[in-house]
Design a protein around this motif. Sequence first.
Motif, mmCIF file in Angstrom:
data_model
loop_
_atom_site.group_PDB
_atom_site.id
_atom_site.type_symbol
_atom_site.label_atom_id
_atom_site.label_comp_id
_atom_site.label_asym_id
_atom_site.label_seq_id
_atom_site.Cartn_x
_atom_site.Cartn_y
_atom_site.Cartn_z
ATOM 1 N N TYR A 102 -1.086 31.770 24.238
ATOM 2 C CA TYR A 102 -2.064 32.859 24.212
ATOM 3 C C TYR A 102 -1.826 33.847 25.357
ATOM 4 O O TYR A 102 -2.053 35.056 25.193
ATOM 5 N N MET A 103 -1.347 33.362 26.484
ATOM 6 C CA MET A 103 -1.008 34.272 27.572
ATOM 7 C C MET A 103 0.151 35.176 27.185
ATOM 8 O O MET A 103 0.167 36.366 27.509
ATOM 9 N N SER A 104 1.127 34.621 26.482
ATOM 10 C CA SER A 104 2.270 35.428 26.057
ATOM 11 C C SER A 104 1.870 36.502 25.051
ATOM 12 O O SER A 104 2.589 37.479 24.857
ATOM 13 N N ARG A 105 0.720 36.315 24.427
ATOM 14 C CA ARG A 105 0.227 37.300 23.462
ATOM 15 C C ARG A 105 -0.704 38.321 24.094
ATOM 16 O O ARG A 105 -1.266 39.163 23.391
ATOM 17 N N GLY A 106 -0.925 38.211 25.411
ATOM 18 C CA GLY A 106 -1.670 39.247 26.112
ATOM 19 C C GLY A 106 -2.980 38.834 26.721
ATOM 20 O O GLY A 106 -3.652 39.664 27.353
ATOM 21 N N LEU A 107 -3.400 37.567 26.537
ATOM 22 C CA LEU A 107 -4.654 37.137 27.143
ATOM 23 C C LEU A 107 -4.451 36.830 28.625
ATOM 24 O O LEU A 107 -3.372 36.427 29.051
ATOM 25 N N SER A 108 -5.512 37.006 29.401
ATOM 26 C CA SER A 108 -5.462 36.638 30.814
ATOM 27 C C SER A 108 -5.392 35.118 30.930
ATOM 28 O O SER A 108 -5.801 34.392 30.013
ATOM 29 N N PRO A 109 -4.872 34.602 32.039
ATOM 30 C CA PRO A 109 -4.785 33.140 32.191
ATOM 31 C C PRO A 109 -6.111 32.435 32.008
ATOM 32 O O PRO A 109 -6.186 31.380 31.366
ATOM 33 N N ASP A 110 -7.187 33.007 32.559
ATOM 34 C CA ASP A 110 -8.490 32.366 32.446
ATOM 35 C C ASP A 110 -8.972 32.342 30.997
ATOM 36 O O ASP A 110 -9.445 31.313 30.493
ATOM 37 N N LEU A 111 -8.857 33.487 30.322
ATOM 38 C CA LEU A 111 -9.300 33.554 28.926
ATOM 39 C C LEU A 111 -8.426 32.680 28.034
ATOM 40 O O LEU A 111 -8.925 32.002 27.130
ATOM 41 N N ALA A 112 -7.117 32.681 28.287
ATOM 42 C CA ALA A 112 -6.207 31.852 27.497
ATOM 43 C C ALA A 112 -6.556 30.378 27.632
ATOM 44 O O ALA A 112 -6.537 29.619 26.651
ATOM 45 N N ALA A 113 -6.903 29.955 28.861
ATOM 46 C CA ALA A 113 -7.270 28.559 29.082
ATOM 47 C C ALA A 113 -8.558 28.210 28.357
ATOM 48 O O ALA A 113 -8.676 27.131 27.749
ATOM 49 N N ARG A 114 -9.521 29.129 28.363
ATOM 50 C CA ARG A 114 -10.788 28.858 27.685
ATOM 51 C C ARG A 114 -10.609 28.821 26.166
ATOM 52 O O ARG A 114 -11.205 27.982 25.478
ATOM 53 N N VAL A 115 -9.799 29.731 25.634
ATOM 54 C CA VAL A 115 -9.528 29.724 24.186
ATOM 55 C C VAL A 115 -8.823 28.428 23.794
ATOM 56 O O VAL A 115 -9.161 27.792 22.784
ATOM 57 N N ALA A 116 -7.833 28.021 24.601
ATOM 58 C CA ALA A 116 -7.114 26.775 24.311
ATOM 59 C C ALA A 116 -8.058 25.580 24.353
ATOM 60 O O ALA A 116 -7.975 24.672 23.503
ATOM 61 N N ASP A 117 -8.974 25.565 25.311
ATOM 62 C CA ASP A 117 -9.931 24.460 25.411
ATOM 63 C C ASP A 117 -10.821 24.392 24.168
ATOM 64 O O ASP A 117 -11.037 23.314 23.595
ATOM 65 N N GLN A 118 -11.342 25.546 23.756
ATOM 66 C CA GLN A 118 -12.261 25.549 22.618
ATOM 67 C C GLN A 118 -11.549 25.210 21.306
ATOM 68 O O GLN A 118 -12.076 24.446 20.490
ATOM 69 N N LEU A 119 -10.368 25.756 21.108
ATOM 70 C CA LEU A 119 -9.640 25.452 19.874
ATOM 71 C C LEU A 119 -9.164 24.004 19.853
ATOM 72 O O LEU A 119 -9.135 23.371 18.796
ATOM 73 N N THR A 120 -8.803 23.474 21.007
ATOM 74 C CA THR A 120 -8.395 22.069 21.073
ATOM 75 C C THR A 120 -9.574 21.160 20.759
ATOM 76 O O THR A 120 -9.435 20.157 20.054
ATOM 77 N N ALA A 121 -10.749 21.509 21.277
ATOM 78 C CA ALA A 121 -11.935 20.700 20.989
ATOM 79 C C ALA A 121 -12.313 20.774 19.519
ATOM 80 O O ALA A 121 -12.790 19.794 18.937
ATOM 81 N N HIS A 122 -12.086 21.924 18.902
ATOM 82 C CA HIS A 122 -12.447 22.090 17.485
ATOM 83 C C HIS A 122 -11.477 21.364 16.576
ATOM 84 O O HIS A 122 -11.877 20.559 15.740
ATOM 85 N N ASP A 123 -10.178 21.661 16.712
ATOM 86 C CA ASP A 123 -9.147 21.001 15.896
ATOM 87 C C ASP A 123 -7.801 21.267 16.567
ATOM 88 O O ASP A 123 -7.157 22.287 16.310
ATOM 89 N N ALA A 124 -7.390 20.340 17.403
ATOM 90 C CA ALA A 124 -6.179 20.550 18.196
ATOM 91 C C ALA A 124 -4.943 20.690 17.319
ATOM 92 O O ALA A 124 -4.102 21.564 17.537
#
Length: 229
Positions: A102-124
């Motif tokens: 997600y960072m490589s697609r333009g998200l900031s490190p903090d936002l990318a980490a939060r998106v990864a956390d939420q999507l992993t919790a939903h369906d990794a």
Amino acid sequence: MSHSELHRSEHTAWLRAAVLGANDGLISTSSLVVGVAAALAARDPVLLAALAGLVAGALSMAAGEYVSVSSQSDTESADLARERRELAASPESERAELAGIYMSRGLSPDLAARVADQLTAHDALAAHARDELGISENTRARPIQAALASAAAFAAGATPPVLLVIFLPLSTLTTAVVSSSLLLLLALGALAAQLGGAPRVRGAARVAFWGAVAMGCTALVGRLFGTVV
């Protein structure tokens, strides 16, 4: 609010299979009819060749598409199984990998980490399949569906020349098959081009040209063998 858009790229898979199947059915069966009619002035062998071409071509298209898409499905299944094992063995590394995507697609490190956390919790697994492997439910390989669609498209394209053999007199059969096939090829080429966003005239002319080449070459072969026999 729900929002939906229709993009031309969504037509790619089914359009390719349908157009290729219908074109192959129409061109190959029409060519068989023209070739056999040029060699033998009798309805039965022409009809037999047309029906055999329809059945053999439809089954060949189905088998080829099934094998091809099955290989793609096997690859997808192997990739998903590997991803499932990696998620079980090192979930934190996989979460970091997802955040990096997600960072490589333009998200900031903090936002990318939060998106990864939420999507992993939903369906990794679904998140990694979609964003790491490029696999989604809408694009998963479906061998049986692809095989049936290809067979149906081929049979649909092969049906017009078969019907002409059944109902038209032999004296006008060749002219009718060639002219109707070229008109149908023009229509198929224009339709495919329009749905794909390409120039209709160029698409129609391209398909009709190669159809005419195929029928002309087959008619020449039939004429030569008919003369020899």
